[in-house]
Design a protein around this motif. Structure first.
Motif, short mmCIF file in Angstrom:
data_model
loop_
_atom_site.label_atom_id
_atom_site.label_comp_id
_atom_site.label_asym_id
_atom_site.label_seq_id
_atom_site.Cartn_x
_atom_site.Cartn_y
_atom_site.Cartn_z
N PRO A 92 -7.56 -7.75 -6.40
CA PRO A 92 -7.32 -8.25 -5.05
C PRO A 92 -6.11 -7.55 -4.40
O PRO A 92 -5.30 -6.93 -5.07
CB PRO A 92 -7.05 -9.73 -5.27
N LEU A 93 -6.03 -7.75 -3.10
CA LEU A 93 -4.93 -7.16 -2.34
C LEU A 93 -3.61 -7.86 -2.67
O LEU A 93 -3.60 -9.00 -3.15
CB LEU A 93 -5.21 -7.30 -0.84
N PRO A 94 -2.47 -7.18 -2.43
CA PRO A 94 -1.17 -7.83 -2.69
C PRO A 94 -0.96 -9.06 -1.83
O PRO A 94 -1.44 -9.13 -0.69
CB PRO A 94 -0.15 -6.73 -2.34
N CYS A 95 -0.24 -10.03 -2.37
CA CYS A 95 0.12 -11.22 -1.60
C CYS A 95 1.18 -10.85 -0.56
O CYS A 95 1.79 -9.78 -0.63
CB CYS A 95 0.68 -12.31 -2.52
N GLY A 96 1.40 -11.74 0.38
CA GLY A 96 2.41 -11.52 1.40
C GLY A 96 3.81 -11.76 0.88
O GLY A 96 4.02 -12.13 -0.28
N ASP A 97 4.79 -11.56 1.75
CA ASP A 97 6.18 -11.77 1.34
C ASP A 97 6.61 -13.23 1.45
O ASP A 97 7.55 -13.66 0.81
CB ASP A 97 7.12 -10.90 2.20
N ASN A 98 5.92 -14.01 2.31
CA ASN A 98 6.20 -15.45 2.48
C ASN A 98 7.63 -15.72 2.95
O ASN A 98 8.22 -16.74 2.58
CB ASN A 98 5.92 -16.22 1.19
N CYS A 99 8.18 -14.84 3.75
CA CYS A 99 9.54 -15.02 4.26
C CYS A 99 9.50 -15.48 5.72
O CYS A 99 8.68 -14.99 6.51
CB CYS A 99 10.33 -13.71 4.17
N GLY A 100 10.39 -16.38 6.04
CA GLY A 100 10.48 -16.86 7.42
C GLY A 100 11.14 -15.87 8.35
O GLY A 100 10.85 -15.85 9.55
N VAL A 101 12.05 -15.04 7.82
CA VAL A 101 12.74 -14.03 8.63
C VAL A 101 12.53 -12.67 7.97
O VAL A 101 12.77 -12.51 6.77
CB VAL A 101 14.24 -14.33 8.75
N ARG A 102 12.07 -11.72 8.77
CA ARG A 102 11.90 -10.34 8.29
C ARG A 102 12.76 -9.43 9.16
O ARG A 102 12.83 -9.60 10.38
CB ARG A 102 10.44 -9.90 8.37
N ILE A 103 13.39 -8.49 8.51
CA ILE A 103 14.30 -7.56 9.20
C ILE A 103 13.83 -6.14 8.94
O ILE A 103 13.65 -5.75 7.79
CB ILE A 103 15.75 -7.75 8.69
N ASN A 104 13.60 -5.40 10.00
CA ASN A 104 13.22 -4.00 9.85
C ASN A 104 14.43 -3.11 10.10
O ASN A 104 15.11 -3.24 11.12
CB ASN A 104 12.10 -3.63 10.81
N TRP A 105 14.70 -2.22 9.14
CA TRP A 105 15.75 -1.21 9.30
C TRP A 105 15.06 0.13 9.47
O TRP A 105 14.40 0.63 8.56
CB TRP A 105 16.67 -1.20 8.08
#
Length: 626
Positions: A458-471
């Protein structure tokens, strides 16, 4: 209650310290205690531990038999100086249960007795916290010695000598211990005192530059049957006076209307009031109160880094004297949401010099508290705490974005789940970072096919984070470089007064400017950038529906800014090879999960900074139009 232990300690503390400063006459001189003969050769602090008796108690269990055990711990100050705020460690090691103690508290345990002390425990004196010397009392044993009675069949003793190189910070002008530093300090200042009651002001101050408290809850334990009658600036979590009505307090204060009192619990929990109560005549009008329990780092806003409330405390016999003032013990403070795992370990209250306050009438004078105690609390995060935020990486030289790691903020341990918790996250086109994880499967699979990358099943699970930060590494040129940081709130709650900290081990000293946020180099560090929203734009909105929810998925609240760096102070850094990517990111006090790999220019299409800007601008356009 089921007990799994070898020995039960029943501890009785005998403590008789005379608060009078007058010297006894020879006729008043008490006889020396039994420890005197052993301690004569000790010119420091004499400690002894004597087991006296013990016997098994039900239930009978040869493999794990419980015992009632009685002993005596003696602390005798034979030194030259007064022993202030004494504490003694007893190294229990057999899963002992401490059942009873009088005139002392367990300085390292926040719960009430009985308490398990199998790893040893620290005793602190209460109500008398100091042991005077023979010189200042003419060898008055009652002021020099304290006995803690326990049990046993052997004797051990030790003499503690003062380090000759140690220089005390207590001077003749200041008889109190110096104030200490900590992540959180709590001041308990008695402002007005009467025979039966007093008013205390409690100040909670945050000194940690990377931690905040939200919806704080504060608790302490009354040791002398005190109770809270009135409060301003905060309120008990539970309003309940039944313990007073049916207890000693109701018998003593027979004419008191306990329906007007607030709390009679032995260990009350206090919470902050909402801002709407700040100017309330009965509950508010206390400086720094009423902020829903939010205390920010001092480098964000010093005026928002503390909380203050006042309470009226009633006392019980034999403490009916204006000068008999005993603060609560076993303090505990919880940071609350959004970071409930930020727990704090608090020490015992220590008597310090009286606090000073500006005169309330506006005169250029100061007033002092009657008595002051300080409690120092330091953060202790549980091991293996799951992050609540994560970071994705992207760069102008690679057209693939590295998303947050699989299960970065945890995964449900459900055997039937249809995703893999161990497969690495699939690379994404940059615009897909703005799509909810559950809606971007098509984009992820198509991108893998374009890049000729394998797709796990199966595909990878998600990160399940409420806040994501892109650098995003935006540019790299001879004299400097730029990065763009984007904050994405996928949660259901707006994040007011947010802050972030970005650590760049080698490139951090080159920080020059941030454009859309307030940004500074963190005090005491040259490689960490502290970021916060500008005035009126410091609220990171929650996730919401798209303008056309039938055609488009929900969109996150977001804010972004470009950060400019120079290479004048960091001429040898390699931005693209790693120095341009953070080694640690903190958001609202939580350390965020970082990707395990960095973007690479090998094997991928090289993109210019302009191309990346166009891609993200196209993805952000629907958000900007809302």
């Amino acid at each position: 209650m089921a007990l799994n232990l070898r020995i039960i300690f029943v501890i009785t503390i005998l403590l008789s310290l005379n608060s009078s400063h007058s010297l006894p006459t020879p006729q008043q001189q008490p006889p020396p205690p039994p420890s005197a003969s052993l301690s004569t050769a000790c010119n420091g602090v004499f400690l002894s531990y004597t087991h006296t008796t013990g016997y098994p108690i039900p239930p009978t269990n040869p493999a794990n038999q419980a015992y009632r055990f009685e002993s005596t711990v003696t602390i005798l100050n034979n030194g030259l100086n007064e022993l202030k705020s004494w504490r003694v460690f007893v190294g229990f090691q057999h899963n002992e249960l401490l059942v009873f103690a009088t005139n002392v508290v367990l300085a390292d345990v926040t719960s009430s007795l009985p308490a398990f002390v199998g790893n040893g425990t620290v005793f602190a004196g209460l109500p008398e916290t100091d042991l005077k010397s023979a010189v200042e009392t003419a060898r008055d044993w009652t002021q020099m010695e304290v006995q803690i009675r326990l049990v046993g069949n052997y004797v051990m003793h030790i003499c503690c000598i003062k380090d000759s190189s140690f220089r005390s910070k207590i001077t003749a002008e200041n008889e109190f211990l110096p104030r200490q530093d900590g992540d959180i300090t709590i001041m308990y200042d008695v402002m007005r005192s009467y025979e039966t009651d007093y008013w205390a002001q409690v100040s909670i101050s945050n000194h940690n530059t990377l931690r905040r408290l939200d919806n704080w809850k504060l608790s302490g334990e009354w040791m002398r049957d005190e109770f809270i009658y009135g409060m301003k600036g905060a309120y008990p979590y539970v309003v309940d006076t039944s313990d007073c009505i049916f207890g000693r307090q109701g018998q003593f204060y027979k004419d008191m209307d306990f329906s007007a009192a607030l709390n009679c619990e032995r260990r009350p929990t206090i919470i902050d009031l909402p801002p709407t109560r700040a100017n309330d005549t009965n509950l508010g009008r206390v400086p720094f109160c009423c902020r829903n329990g939010t205390i920010l780092p001092p480098n964000m806003d010093p005026s928002k880094s503390k909380s203050i409330f006042q309470m009226q405390v009633y006392k019980m016999p034999p403490d009916l004297n204006k000068s008999e003032l005993i603060p609560p013990q076993k303090w505990k403070i919880i940071g609350g949401t959004p970071n409930p795992d930020n727990q704090y370990q608090c020490g015992p209250p220590v008597r310090v010099s009286p606090s000073t306050f500006p005169d309330s009438s506006g005169l250029p004078t100061e007033s002092r508290s009657i008595a002051s105690w300080q409690v120092v609390c330091n953060i202790t995060r549980p091991k293996q705490t799951r992050p609540r935020c994560c970071v994705s990486f992207s760069a102008f030289f690679n057209d693939s974005a590295i998303p947050c790691s699989t299960c970065a903020c945890g995964c449900n341990n459900i055997p039937s789940q249809t995703c893999s918790a161990i497969e690495p996250a699939l690379l994404l086109p940059p615009y897909a970072l703005l799509i909810p994880f559950e809606n971007r499967t098509v984009e992820a699979v198509e991108w893998a096919e374009i890049k000729r990358l394998s797709v796990p099943n199966p595909l990878p699970c998600g990160d399940n984070c409420g806040v994501r930060i892109n650098w995003h590494l935006l540019s790299d040129y001879r004299g400097g470089w730029t990065a763009r940081i984007t904050l994405l709130n996928w949660g259901e709650t707006d994040l007011a007064d947010w802050f972030a900290a970005v650590q760049l081990d080698n490139a951090g000293p080159g920080f020059e400017q941030v454009y859309s946020f307030n940004g500074t180099t963190l005090a005491g560090s040259n490689n960490t950038i502290f970021l916060q929203g500008i005035s009126d734009f410091n609220n990171l909105a929650a996730e919401k529906d798209d303008a056309n929810p039938r055609k488009h998925p929900r969109v996150p609240g977001y804010q972004q800014s470009v950060i400019l760096f120079t290479k004048k102070t960091t001429p040898n850094i390699n931005v693209a090879r790693g120095d341009g990517f953070p080694t640690k990111v903190i958001f609202n006090g939580d350390e965020c999960a970082l990707p395990a790999v960095l973007p690479s220019s090998s094997g991928g299409k090289i993109m210019t900074a302009t191309t990346v800007l166009v891609s993200l601008a196209t993805a952000l356009a629907p958000l900007l139009m809302q």
